[in-house]
Scaffold this active site. Structure first.
Site, short mmCIF file in Angstrom:
data_model
loop_
_atom_site.label_atom_id
_atom_site.label_comp_id
_atom_site.label_asym_id
_atom_site.label_seq_id
_atom_site.Cartn_x
_atom_site.Cartn_y
_atom_site.Cartn_z
N ALA A 40 -42.27 4.62 32.33
CA ALA A 40 -42.13 3.22 32.75
C ALA A 40 -43.48 2.55 32.94
O ALA A 40 -44.37 3.08 33.60
CB ALA A 40 -41.34 3.13 34.06
N GLY A 45 -48.55 6.90 37.37
CA GLY A 45 -48.89 7.88 36.34
C GLY A 45 -48.99 7.26 34.96
O GLY A 45 -49.91 7.57 34.19
N CYS A 46 -48.07 6.38 34.64
CA CYS A 46 -48.06 5.75 33.33
C CYS A 46 -49.26 4.82 33.18
O CYS A 46 -49.85 4.73 32.10
CB CYS A 46 -46.75 5.01 33.10
SG CYS A 46 -45.33 6.13 33.08
N THR A 47 -49.64 4.15 34.25
CA THR A 47 -50.82 3.29 34.21
C THR A 47 -52.07 4.12 33.99
O THR A 47 -52.93 3.77 33.16
CB THR A 47 -50.94 2.46 35.51
OG1 THR A 47 -49.78 1.62 35.62
CG2 THR A 47 -52.19 1.62 35.53
N ALA A 50 -52.02 5.28 30.29
CA ALA A 50 -52.26 4.15 29.39
C ALA A 50 -53.72 3.71 29.43
O ALA A 50 -54.33 3.43 28.39
CB ALA A 50 -51.33 2.99 29.74
#
Length: 156
Positions: A40, A45-47, A50
């Site tokens: 998401a 974590g995804c930030t 990315a």
């Protein structure tokens, strides 16, 4: 749920990016592609993951790699995420999770000790002929890009 292995043909896909355009894997044939699957946009974590890809994009592109991120998020949320974090590569929307499933990046996983169904943080590297070169599943966001660059022989 089947996971892809090196030597497997990469499943083709056409998905909408954060700007509303279409991106097709077959249009990238002849180039090496790193595809990372994340749960998401705008989560910690995804930030981190990315932004690590953003910060490593120049050496990855210099080594001949394109980078694509895929999540179930809708294009407007991906656009917000891309703008907020100054991401400089396509983020693709897979709302029906068909591509995530085809790549083995959607299914049962452990989350805080419970079995849940969701996106499995994964990365695949596809060679210029459309064949899986590297497939990593259940990866940690932190340190993943550095580990991947090392495995691919990409200098910092």
């Amino acid at each position: 749920m089947p996971k892809l292995e090196p030597g497997d043909a990469a499943p083709d896909f056409t998905l909408v990016d954060q700007d509303g355009g279409s991106v097709s894997l077959h249009d990238l044939r002849g180039r090496k592609v790193i595809v990372f699957f994340y749960p998401a946009a705008m989560t910690p974590g995804c930030t981190k993951e990315a932004c690590d890809f953003r910060d490593s994009l120049v050496p990855l592109q210099a080594a001949g790699y394109e980078v694509l991120g895929i999540s179930p998020d809708a294009p407007p949320k991906l656009k917000q995420f891309s703008d907020l974090e100054s991401l400089t590569y396509p983020l693709l929307s897979d709302p029906d999770r068909a591509t995530l499933t085809a790549y083995g990046a959607y299914g049962e996983k452990q989350l805080y000790g419970k079995t849940v169904t969701g996106v499995i943080r994964s990365t695949v590297v596809i060679d210029a002929d459309g064949v899986i070169e590297v497939a990593r599943y259940n990866i940690k966001a932190t340190g993943h890009v550095a580990s991947l660059k090392k495995a691919l022989g990409v200098a910092a």
